[in-house]
Write a protein that holds these residues in place. Structure first.
Motif, mmCIF file in Angstrom:
data_model
loop_
_atom_site.group_PDB
_atom_site.id
_atom_site.type_symbol
_atom_site.label_atom_id
_atom_site.label_comp_id
_atom_site.label_asym_id
_atom_site.label_seq_id
_atom_site.Cartn_x
_atom_site.Cartn_y
_atom_site.Cartn_z
ATOM 1 N N THR A 64 0.824 -1.205 0.000
ATOM 2 C CA THR A 64 0.000 0.000 0.000
ATOM 3 C C THR A 64 0.857 1.253 0.000
ATOM 4 O OG1 THR A 64 -1.654 -1.221 1.269
ATOM 5 C CG2 THR A 64 -1.924 1.152 1.129
ATOM 6 N N CYS A 101 -8.011 -2.709 1.240
ATOM 7 C CA CYS A 101 -6.607 -3.143 1.221
ATOM 8 C C CYS A 101 -6.243 -4.019 2.411
ATOM 9 C CB CYS A 101 -5.671 -1.928 1.221
ATOM 10 S SG CYS A 101 -5.938 -0.748 -0.107
ATOM 11 N N PHE A 102 -7.001 -3.897 3.521
ATOM 12 C CA PHE A 102 -6.559 -4.484 4.777
ATOM 13 C C PHE A 102 -7.629 -5.391 5.380
ATOM 14 C CE2 PHE A 102 -5.044 0.018 4.640
ATOM 15 C CZ PHE A 102 -3.738 -0.269 4.274
ATOM 16 N N GLU A 130 -2.378 -6.593 5.409
ATOM 17 C CA GLU A 130 -2.805 -6.441 4.022
ATOM 18 C C GLU A 130 -3.406 -7.737 3.489
ATOM 19 O OE1 GLU A 130 0.592 -5.067 1.878
ATOM 20 O OE2 GLU A 130 0.130 -2.959 2.289
#
Length: 477
Positions: A64, A101-102, A130
């Motif tokens: 990221t 993203c997580f 992630e």
């Protein structure tokens, strides 16, 4: 302004917070100064505790990019007391989760230390994990009164700023099929916009109308939120559609519409959802308005509006009265543009007008439902827990019993400036039914209903469903 440490791997903890016995606070609404309670504990109003954020750490980043993380968490520096820090940290966690993203996002708050520390300063640490580069699975999906097997493959956070590629294949229990390939990217802005482009192929069969349909096209979608509970979708769709008859006995009114059509349309969907839960809400309301204009290209042209309203009012513990209204209006365009049967509205079935078969109310020809340009439907429900509350706090909370009354009308009405005549058109040939049943919540996305229905008013050509009716889907009236 403080400092964001986007790739911090070690956070030094102050002994007063990082070690020893846990500290317990009873949160109250007393004056700013702490007031001794009879139990000997202190009640502290967090709004009166001076605090500010000196540093923010985000631990666990790999792919990221730093810029999107900094933009997401920077509002936390505006907090001026401890309550704003807690609420702000929770909002930042929601924003980080929305990036896609997580997973497993944790929040840790500690006293600020080291260079740049202030007397009331705090350090906030977000510990993230992630998502994997490639994810897939096989699961089931419920919708449109059928179940589907879904095979999916997705690549999250593809370029480091929340981009995602998703592939999905669906096969339904009613011989529906679908293939979707979509790319989505979060954009910068206070309204949290997300742009998605997808190509699709979808096939479906509609036995009540004796036709099957194959769609191939592209969809562009811009989603954004104008407030915490108001969502907008601006869409453009280009769709090549091929209709064919299911049987040789299909009505002529259906057979004459067989063949390919090309639709190019723009669409706006506004949704204001203030319910406390999407399935079995106990309070709050829902407003959704969909406006579609077709005719920017191709041979299909119309203006289509569809409205959905819902209100939920709690009466006693676990008892809720719910009212819902749906309606739609399709306007034909002048010129050589046409409207296909698959563009029209249909009414009837367990998802909208219970007590009637799927597409069982409205214009028919030789037993086939043709749809119409105007419809409305309304329903009132009284939801209660299962009798004697078996399984309370566990499995029993997934079920609700309900009694209901629903009514509606559908037809090719032609409205004028004579409002009394317009109202009479909508009220004539009213269809209605009542009944009772049991509903089962499936996660927080769908529900299943088993009802006993008694039709009251039926129009000529309708197909009522008296007795037991089964329904499964996402949006019920």
């Amino acid at each position: 302004m403080g400092t964001v440490y986007a790739k911090e791997q070690f956070i030094e903890k102050n002994e007063s917070f990082g070690s020893g016995k846990p500290r317990h606070l009873n949160l109250g609404t007393n004056d700013q100064e702490a007031e001794e309670c009879t139990s000997g504990k202190k009640t502290i109003k967090l709004e009166g505790i001076q605090a500010r954020v000196d540093k923010i750490h985000v631990d666990g980043l790999n792919r990221t990019k730093d810029d999107i993380v900094v933009e997401t968490v920077s509002d936390l520096f505006k907090a001026q007391d401890f309550q704003q820090v807690l609420l702000g940290a929770h909002k930042v966690r929601e924003k980080l989760d929305a990036l896609g993203c997580f997973r497993n996002i944790g929040i840790y708050i500690d006293i600020s230390s080291g260079p740049g520390a202030t007397p009331h300063g705090l350090e906030v640490t977000f510990h993230v994990r992630e998502l994997k580069r490639l994810m897939g699975g096989v699961n089931t999906m419920v919708g449109n009164n059928e179940g589907s097997l879904v095979v999916g493959l997705r690549a999250p956070n593809l370029l480091g700023r929340g981009e995602k590629v998703n592939f999905e294949y669906r096969y339904g229990s009613k011989r529906t099929t679908g293939i979707d390939i979509a790319f989505s990217k979060p954009l910068r802005g206070k309204w949290s916009p997300v742009f998605t482009t997808s190509v699709f192929q979808r096939g479906a069969e509609w036995p009540p109308s004796a036709y099957k349909q194959m769609d191939r096209g592209i969809l562009l979608d811009l989603a954004f939120s104008s407030s915490s509970s108001v969502q907008h979708n601006l869409q453009w769709e280009g769709n090549y559609r091929d209709l064919s008859c299911l049987t040789r006995a299909a009505a002529f009114a259906v057979r004459e519409q067989a063949g390919p059509t090309l639709k190019s349309s723009i669409r706006h969907i506004i949704t204001a959802d203030r319910r406390d839960a999407p399935i079995f809400p106990s309070k709050g309301g829902l407003f959704q308005l969909t406006t579609e204009f077709a005719g920017l290209g191709g041979n299909i042209g119309f203006l289509k509006n569809e409205l959905m309203l819902q209100a939920n009012v709690p009466l006693l513990e676990g008892i809720v009265i719910q009212g819902g209204v749906q309606g739609g209006l399709l306007t034909h365009l002048a010129g050589d543009k046409q409207v296909s049967i698959c563009d029209r509205f249909f009414l009837g079935g367990p998802l909208n007008l219970r007590g009637f078969e799927l597409r069982g109310a409205g214009p028919h020809s030789d037993g086939n439902a043709l749809g119409a340009d105007v419809y409305w439907a309304a329903a009132v429900h009284l939801y209660t827990p299962l009798p004697f509350r078996p399984g309370k706090g566990s499995l029993g909370d997934l079920f609700r019993t309900h009694v209901f009354f629903n009514c509606g009308n559908i037809g090719n009405f032609r409205f004028t400036e004579d409002y009394q005549r317009n109202f009479e058109q909508l009220a004539n040939n009213l269809r209605s039914a009542y009944g009772l049943g049991v509903a089962l919540r499936i996660g927080q996305v769908a529900r299943l209903e088993l009802n006993y229905c008694i039709p009251v008013r039926i129009a000529a050509g309708d197909r009522p469903c008296s007795g037991v009716q089964f329904g499964v889907g996402v949006n019920f009236l």
